[in-house]
Motif scaffolding. Structure first.
Motif: not given
Length: 454
Positions: A360, A377, A414
């Motif tokens: 991620r 990703e 993230q």
């Protein structure tokens, strides 16, 4: 044929700096070709480049460090210039010479400057000739000579490789009992890593800040500076946080620093981007010359943020013989910028490398925050190269504003995959010594155990 159509640039690097160079070429309307290793065939730079050429296997020695493969690829694709970025071949005299022999423009300084500045001893001599202060010390050819010199200049001392960098071939010695063994080890490391075992001794400045001045010169005799950066937050001589300007300097000291840099740049007749590095002795309010990095720096975005100048674009234009587009009195500084280096190193295990698949990766859309990265990703971070994942650059009206933007960026990033120094960065930007700008070059190594306590 237009000016831009006369040139094609071979990008001899990887990761975020390869993307940065490709973007600058795009803005200038210049075609570019990217050299990649087998391991980087599916990298983000490879996906962005109009054309890629495989230089060789994954290991850098067989691809990104191969002079023959790189020059052959540039020539065979019709390139007129090679941009080496930073690291790899960017400071290689042999590479620059090979480019010249094949009619390729080396996007960097002149060959003679690479030769002078690649040897820290000759760089020290030029600095002295320019009236720039250097730390007491000099070359030593044996442990006995090192003992004699250290006795004259006083302990602690640094033993340093003349042709080294990144902390390799460098030893800190506090007393004469340890000096000979440290000298021999540094010389051995220098020989095995850099192919030259020449080392020198210099006085170690304990309470020092690392400050550096960005310079830019063209082929028409013009040279300017674009202010200074502070890079005191380091671990094992590797920078982790860089900022501009250095708030520890008063205006008198700042003018003195810039003056030192410009005298040296003028003495050299320097062409291209370069960074002149100094130690700032906080207790004595004095500067000491360290070295000149004759290339684009990892931390160049902080200077771009406070000046609005596209440094890579300027570097390309200078390489193609164009005059500087700015005069010194046209350089303006606005606000404060700070850069953090996010790396695939596990901070909980002493910052050991941590390659792996990135499951991620989502960066928050925050104003005043720039992400220089080659990640996406699903990307598998390879074990063969530098651990840099991304540079996070925040610009604010003042230092407090830039720090706050960094805190928000880190909090909302993230990230799942390889071990990283993300937690360490979050704690860094909240640490009182960083907030108060009182850090020195020793601070992080001493503070790291406490910063990593859970």
């Amino acid at each position: 044929m237009s000016w831009a159509q006369q040139h094609k640039v071979f990008v001899a690097n990887r990761g975020e700096i390869a993307l940065r160079i490709l973007d600058a070429c795009d803005r200038l309307g210049i075609d570019a070709v990217l050299g990649v290793s087998q391991a980087d065939r599916d990298s983000l730079p490879a996906r962005r480049a109009g054309r890629t050429v495989v230089l060789g296997p994954a290991h850098a020695a067989d691809s990104y460090l191969s002079i023959d493969a790189t020059v052959q690829a540039a020539v065979s694709t019709g390139c007129t210039a090679v941009h080496p970025g930073y690291g790899f071949l960017s400071e290689s005299v042999a590479f620059a010479r090979c480019c010249a022999e094949h009619g390729l423009i080396f996007v960097g300084p002149r060959l003679e400057h690479l030769e002078i500045l690649g040897d820290k001893l000759s760089a020290r001599r030029v600095a002295e000739e320019a009236g720039v202060p250097v730390t007491p010390g000099g070359e030593t050819c044996s442990g006995e000579e090192a003992l004699a010199l250290a006795g004259r200049i006083g302990y602690p001392v640094l033993v340093k490789a003349a042709f080294g960098g990144g902390g390799r071939g460098m030893k800190l010695v506090d007393n004469p009992e340890d000096l000979v063994a440290a000298w021999e080890l540094a010389a051995s490391e220098a020989q095995s890593t850099f192919g030259d075992g020449t080392v020198f001794i210099e006085r170690y400045v304990r309470d020092a800040k690392h400050v550096e001045v960005q310079i830019l010169g063209d082929q028409h005799g013009h040279c300017i500076h674009l202010g200074e950066r502070e890079c005191s937050v380091q671990f094992r001589y590797q920078k982790m946080l860089e900022e501009a300007p250095c708030v520890a300097l008063g205006e008198t000291a700042r003018r003195e620093l810039h003056g030192h840099a410009m005298r040296l740049a003028t003495k050299l007749g320097y062409v291209s981007l370069g960074t002149i590095e100094f130690l700032y002795d906080v207790q004595r309010d004095a500067f000491w010359f360290l070295e000149v990095n004759p290339r684009v720096q990892v931390e160049h975005p902080v200077t771009e943020s406070v000046t609005g100048v596209d440094l890579v674009r300027e570097q390309l234009l200078v390489a193609f013989g164009e005059p500087l587009s700015l005069r010194q009195d046209e350089i303006e500084f606005h606000g404060h910028a700070i850069e953090l280096r996010l790396v695939a190193q596990d901070a909980a295990r002493g910052l050991l490398p941590s390659p792996g698949r990135l499951e991620r990766w989502r960066t928050p859309p925050l104003g005043g925050v720039r992400w220089d990265t080659h990640l996406y990703e699903g990307y598998r971070f390879p074990p063969y190269y530098d651990a840099l994942m991304a540079k996070i650059i925040a610009h604010g009206a003042d230092r407090a504003g830039a720090l706050e933007r960094l805190r928000l960026a880190l909090a909302h990033l993230q990230l799942k995959g390889p071990g990283t120094n993300l937690t360490l960065l979050q704690r860094l930007v909240a640490a009182p010594a960083v907030v108060d700008a009182t850090v020195t070059t020793r601070w992080l190594e001493e503070a790291l155990p406490q910063l990593m306590e859970t």
